[in-house]
Motif scaffolding. Sequence first.
Motif, short mmCIF file in Angstrom:
data_model
loop_
_atom_site.label_atom_id
_atom_site.label_comp_id
_atom_site.label_asym_id
_atom_site.label_seq_id
_atom_site.Cartn_x
_atom_site.Cartn_y
_atom_site.Cartn_z
N SER A 116 -8.74 -4.82 -2.55
CA SER A 116 -7.92 -3.82 -3.23
C SER A 116 -8.62 -2.48 -3.21
O SER A 116 -9.83 -2.39 -3.02
CB SER A 116 -7.64 -4.23 -4.69
OG SER A 116 -8.83 -4.19 -5.44
N GLN A 117 -7.81 -1.45 -3.36
CA GLN A 117 -8.33 -0.09 -3.49
C GLN A 117 -7.43 0.62 -4.50
O GLN A 117 -6.27 0.88 -4.22
CB GLN A 117 -8.30 0.65 -2.15
CG GLN A 117 -8.79 2.09 -2.24
CD GLN A 117 -8.97 2.72 -0.88
OE1 GLN A 117 -9.81 2.29 -0.11
NE2 GLN A 117 -8.16 3.72 -0.57
N ASN A 118 -7.97 0.86 -5.68
CA ASN A 118 -7.16 1.42 -6.76
C ASN A 118 -7.68 2.79 -7.14
O ASN A 118 -8.72 2.92 -7.77
CB ASN A 118 -7.20 0.49 -7.97
CG ASN A 118 -6.71 -0.91 -7.64
OD1 ASN A 118 -5.61 -1.06 -7.16
ND2 ASN A 118 -7.55 -1.91 -7.87
N THR A 119 -6.95 3.81 -6.73
CA THR A 119 -7.34 5.16 -7.07
C THR A 119 -6.61 5.60 -8.33
O THR A 119 -5.62 5.02 -8.74
CB THR A 119 -6.99 6.13 -5.93
OG1 THR A 119 -5.57 6.06 -5.71
CG2 THR A 119 -7.70 5.74 -4.64
N GLY A 141 -3.05 4.04 -9.09
CA GLY A 141 -3.59 2.79 -9.60
C GLY A 141 -2.71 2.11 -10.61
O GLY A 141 -2.84 0.92 -10.87
N ARG A 143 0.83 -1.21 0.00
CA ARG A 143 0.00 0.00 0.00
C ARG A 143 0.86 1.25 0.00
O ARG A 143 1.94 1.27 0.58
CB ARG A 143 -0.90 0.01 1.24
CG ARG A 143 -1.73 1.29 1.39
CD ARG A 143 -2.82 1.15 2.41
NE ARG A 143 -2.36 1.13 3.77
CZ ARG A 143 -3.01 1.68 4.80
NH1 ARG A 143 -4.17 2.30 4.60
NH2 ARG A 143 -2.55 1.60 6.02
N SER A 189 -3.56 3.77 -2.69
CA SER A 189 -3.84 2.57 -3.48
C SER A 189 -3.23 1.39 -2.76
O SER A 189 -2.16 1.50 -2.17
CB SER A 189 -3.24 2.68 -4.89
OG SER A 189 -3.95 3.58 -5.70
#
Length: 212
Positions: free
Chosen positions: A77-80, A84, A35, A172
């Motif tokens: 997941s966290q995709n900005t 990203g 992260r 992200s």
Amino acid sequence: DSFLRSDQVAGGVTWANVRTTFTGAFDSNTTASARLRGGTTSNQWRTLDKGGHGFATSTIGTDTIDSAILSVYGQGSQNTAAYGGLSIDLDAYTPASETAGTSTDGNAANWDGVRQATGITFASFNTAAYNDFTLNATGLGNINKTGNSWFGFRPSADLDNSEPTWENDVESDVSFYQVDQTGTANDPKLVVVHSAAAVLSTIPTLLTLGVG
């Protein structure tokens, strides 16, 4: 397994600092992550996470290592838009202790800084199945045939020491299960294909001696 976190004050710290000052290592977490999170102060960074794994590989002994795949089961997941495009990359590292993670394990100086396999972009990371990393020649060379092998995951920006364009409090990440997760169905795994050296057979030669 160790979950390594460089979680600083909300405002953040410099890029160099977030890569070298880790605030904790958590051995009993059920998940770990790769992260990156920006701080609330311009061009400062709040969080960098890595996940480390140790595998017992001493039974390989004198065999030749033919191939190996390290797999982690995705959890989330966290995709900005900001980060990203980063990937989760496999690296080798040297822990301070093989029995308990320490915060210094996260320091970039303790990692090889060389890709051990082709990375997977955050956007392509599977959050409901195994993600396979086929070890390259460097990775195969870091498998310890007489002891334990240590590999870990880090964001590509950290491995390359390439500071992304900062955005205010944006992050992200991808997360994956650790061995402390209940059961074994989602455990990290390292599958090594190895073979014993060929043994040459000696065929006795019959020598006939003539007298006369």
